[in-house]
Design a protein around this motif. Structure first.
Motif, PDB file in Angstrom:
ATOM      1  N   THR A 101      -0.461  -5.982  -0.451  1.00 56.98           N
ATOM      2  CA  THR A 101      -1.880  -5.842  -0.187  1.00 56.98           C
ATOM      3  C   THR A 101      -2.087  -4.804   0.907  1.00 56.98           C
ATOM      4  O   THR A 101      -1.409  -4.864   1.939  1.00 56.98           O
ATOM      5  CB  THR A 101      -2.470  -7.195   0.260  1.00 56.98           C
ATOM      6  OG1 THR A 101      -2.215  -8.170  -0.743  1.00 56.98           O
ATOM      7  CG2 THR A 101      -3.964  -7.074   0.503  1.00 56.98           C
ATOM      8  N   PRO A 102      -2.992  -3.841   0.684  1.00 55.01           N
ATOM      9  CA  PRO A 102      -3.205  -2.809   1.718  1.00 55.01           C
ATOM     10  C   PRO A 102      -3.576  -3.438   3.055  1.00 55.01           C
ATOM     11  O   PRO A 102      -4.324  -4.419   3.124  1.00 55.01           O
ATOM     12  CB  PRO A 102      -4.364  -1.994   1.147  1.00 55.01           C
ATOM     13  CG  PRO A 102      -4.310  -2.215  -0.333  1.00 55.01           C
ATOM     14  CD  PRO A 102      -3.830  -3.623  -0.509  1.00 55.01           C
ATOM     15  N   LEU A 103      -3.050  -2.871   4.122  1.00 56.07           N
ATOM     16  CA  LEU A 103      -3.369  -3.352   5.455  1.00 56.07           C
ATOM     17  C   LEU A 103      -4.796  -2.958   5.815  1.00 56.07           C
ATOM     18  O   LEU A 103      -5.274  -1.897   5.408  1.00 56.07           O
ATOM     19  CB  LEU A 103      -2.408  -2.739   6.472  1.00 56.07           C
ATOM     20  CG  LEU A 103      -0.924  -3.089   6.326  1.00 56.07           C
ATOM     21  CD1 LEU A 103      -0.094  -2.249   7.291  1.00 56.07           C
ATOM     22  CD2 LEU A 103      -0.691  -4.572   6.584  1.00 56.07           C
ATOM     23  N   PRO A 104      -5.484  -3.782   6.606  1.00 52.10           N
ATOM     24  CA  PRO A 104      -6.802  -3.380   7.113  1.00 52.10           C
ATOM     25  C   PRO A 104      -6.684  -2.061   7.871  1.00 52.10           C
ATOM     26  O   PRO A 104      -5.624  -1.772   8.454  1.00 52.10           O
ATOM     27  CB  PRO A 104      -7.195  -4.529   8.046  1.00 52.10           C
ATOM     28  CG  PRO A 104      -6.376  -5.692   7.583  1.00 52.10           C
ATOM     29  CD  PRO A 104      -5.093  -5.123   7.070  1.00 52.10           C
ATOM     30  N   PRO A 105      -7.740  -1.249   7.899  1.00 45.55           N
ATOM     31  CA  PRO A 105      -7.645   0.080   8.528  1.00 45.55           C
ATOM     32  C   PRO A 105      -7.089   0.069   9.948  1.00 45.55           C
ATOM     33  O   PRO A 105      -6.244   0.899  10.294  1.00 45.55           O
ATOM     34  CB  PRO A 105      -9.096   0.566   8.499  1.00 45.55           C
ATOM     35  CG  PRO A 105      -9.684  -0.107   7.305  1.00 45.55           C
ATOM     36  CD  PRO A 105      -9.045  -1.462   7.254  1.00 45.55           C
ATOM     37  N   PRO A 125       8.137  -9.376  16.529  1.00 49.45           N
ATOM     38  CA  PRO A 125       7.736 -10.572  15.790  1.00 49.45           C
ATOM     39  C   PRO A 125       7.885 -10.374  14.288  1.00 49.45           C
ATOM     40  O   PRO A 125       7.778  -9.262  13.781  1.00 49.45           O
ATOM     41  CB  PRO A 125       6.262 -10.740  16.188  1.00 49.45           C
ATOM     42  CG  PRO A 125       5.801  -9.362  16.519  1.00 49.45           C
ATOM     43  CD  PRO A 125       6.993  -8.688  17.152  1.00 49.45           C
ATOM     44  N   ARG A 126       8.149 -11.456  13.580  1.00 46.96           N
ATOM     45  CA  ARG A 126       8.208 -11.471  12.112  1.00 46.96           C
ATOM     46  C   ARG A 126       9.275 -10.529  11.570  1.00 46.96           C
ATOM     47  O   ARG A 126       9.096  -9.852  10.568  1.00 46.96           O
ATOM     48  CB  ARG A 126       6.842 -11.120  11.507  1.00 46.96           C
ATOM     49  CG  ARG A 126       5.660 -11.737  12.216  1.00 46.96           C
ATOM     50  CD  ARG A 126       5.807 -13.238  12.397  1.00 46.96           C
ATOM     51  NE  ARG A 126       5.643 -13.978  11.139  1.00 46.96           N
ATOM     52  CZ  ARG A 126       5.876 -15.287  11.014  1.00 46.96           C
ATOM     53  NH1 ARG A 126       6.334 -15.978  12.060  1.00 46.96           N
ATOM     54  NH2 ARG A 126       5.680 -15.884   9.868  1.00 46.96           N
ATOM     55  N   SER A 138       5.113  -1.943   8.012  1.00 48.55           N
ATOM     56  CA  SER A 138       4.051  -2.437   7.127  1.00 48.55           C
ATOM     57  C   SER A 138       4.278  -3.898   6.778  1.00 48.55           C
ATOM     58  O   SER A 138       3.353  -4.724   6.821  1.00 48.55           O
ATOM     59  CB  SER A 138       3.971  -1.578   5.862  1.00 48.55           C
ATOM     60  OG  SER A 138       3.585  -0.260   6.182  1.00 48.55           O
ATOM     61  N   ALA A 139       5.505  -4.244   6.416  1.00 46.40           N
ATOM     62  CA  ALA A 139       5.817  -5.635   6.080  1.00 46.40           C
ATOM     63  C   ALA A 139       5.693  -6.526   7.310  1.00 46.40           C
ATOM     64  O   ALA A 139       5.173  -7.649   7.238  1.00 46.40           O
ATOM     65  CB  ALA A 139       7.220  -5.716   5.486  1.00 46.40           C
ATOM     66  N   MET A 140       6.163  -6.040   8.451  1.00 46.93           N
ATOM     67  CA  MET A 140       6.089  -6.827   9.676  1.00 46.93           C
ATOM     68  C   MET A 140       4.644  -7.105  10.066  1.00 46.93           C
ATOM     69  O   MET A 140       4.279  -8.234  10.417  1.00 46.93           O
ATOM     70  CB  MET A 140       6.815  -6.096  10.808  1.00 46.93           C
ATOM     71  CG  MET A 140       6.740  -6.773  12.158  1.00 46.93           C
ATOM     72  SD  MET A 140       5.362  -6.197  13.165  1.00 46.93           S
ATOM     73  CE  MET A 140       5.914  -4.534  13.520  1.00 46.93           C
ATOM     74  N   LEU A 141       3.792  -6.086  10.005  1.00 48.68           N
ATOM     75  CA  LEU A 141       2.399  -6.254  10.414  1.00 48.68           C
ATOM     76  C   LEU A 141       1.619  -7.134   9.440  1.00 48.68           C
ATOM     77  O   LEU A 141       0.731  -7.887   9.858  1.00 48.68           O
ATOM     78  CB  LEU A 141       1.727  -4.887  10.550  1.00 48.68           C
ATOM     79  CG  LEU A 141       2.167  -4.104  11.798  1.00 48.68           C
ATOM     80  CD1 LEU A 141       1.778  -2.634  11.685  1.00 48.68           C
ATOM     81  CD2 LEU A 141       1.561  -4.714  13.054  1.00 48.68           C
TER      82      LEU A 141
END
Length: 258
Positions: free
Chosen positions: A231-235, A21-22, A120-123
């Motif tokens: 923006t940092p991803l959530p843990p 996805p994405r 990282s970008a996908m998530l």
């Protein structure tokens, strides 16, 4: 290693482009659909995936009501005869939709290629649409599984395209992919009219807002500082990203270059 292409007896290249996805997959489908010799199909196994997993994606009930839920019938339709003017049958395939119980025999007569994106970008993008997902929802484990299946069955490396490369250098990367697939490049693949398509799945209104406004591949604008900021991803999501990284790198090692 030599790359593999399978053309059916009717002369049609049935191309399964496996993505998570994405991953720029809908824009890429637009690109291929704008050719004069190509028809496309949008995520043909999505309804089966939702029915079996019970996941509550946006528009779930409408998807189940309007799209085929039997994976065998879907697989048969992907191999059905096509009009004589069609050279390419482009299948926008989400790799996580290929569930473990589904047969793999239909994969052999199809040419496979892979569209990947930095995890990282996908998530970060996926998190804008879904509030709850796991590693399997990224499609990366399944992409690697399918890649290894094709490599084992054919002894040849399937084409892999990184979406970042595609955005940075659309024409050279499309030319490289077409060459790998033994398909003539056309500059019609570089642009398309804005708007929705009859070929879009009924889920388009939930997922395709940005691509419906697009008319081509556009690299994201560089930040004023010249350094990309995210923006940092959530843990919990960052943990998924870390598990995705080696899978992504496994595929990225074979990416096309131009």
């Amino acid at each position: 290693m030599e790359r593999t292409v399978s053309v059916a007896a009717d002369g049609v290249l049935r191309l399964a482009m496996w993505s998570g996805p994405r991953n720029l997959s809908t824009a890429f489908m637009r690109s291929w659909e704008n050719r004069g010799d190509t028809i496309v199909i949008d995520e043909p196994f999505y309804a089966h995936y939702l029915k079996v997993t019970g996941l509550h994606h946006p528009g779930r009930d409408e998807i189940l009501a309007h799209h085929e839920t039997d994976w065998r019938r879907v697989a048969d339709s992907l191999r059905a005869p096509l009009p004589s003017n069609i050279r390419v049958f482009y299948q926008k395939q989400m790799s996580h939709h290929l569930l473990p119980h589904m047969g793999r025999e239909w994969l052999d007569p199809v040419t496979h290629a892979f569209l990947i994106r930095d995890p990282s970008a996908m998530l970060a993008s996926l998190g804008e649409k879904l509030t709850d997902f796991d590693l399997l929802a990224t499609g990366l484990p399944q992409q690697v599984e399918i890649f290894e299946h094709v490599l084992e069955r054919t002894g040849k490396v399937p084409a892999v395209l990184d979406s970042a490369d595609l955005l940075e250098r659309p024409e050279p990367m499309l030319r490289a992919l077409c060459a790998a697939l033994a398909v003539p490049f056309t500059d019609r693949m570089l642009w398309w009219p804005a708007g929705r398509r009859e070929s879009d799945g009924i889920w388009a209104r939930h997922w395709y807002d940005r691509v419906e406004q697009s008319t081509g591949f556009e690299a994201p604008p560089a930040p004023a500082s010249g350094v990309a900021a995210m923006t940092p991803l959530p843990p919990a999501v960052a943990e998924i990203a870390a598990r995705c990284r080696p899978l992504y790198e496994r595929l990225r090692a074979h990416r096309l270059r131009a």
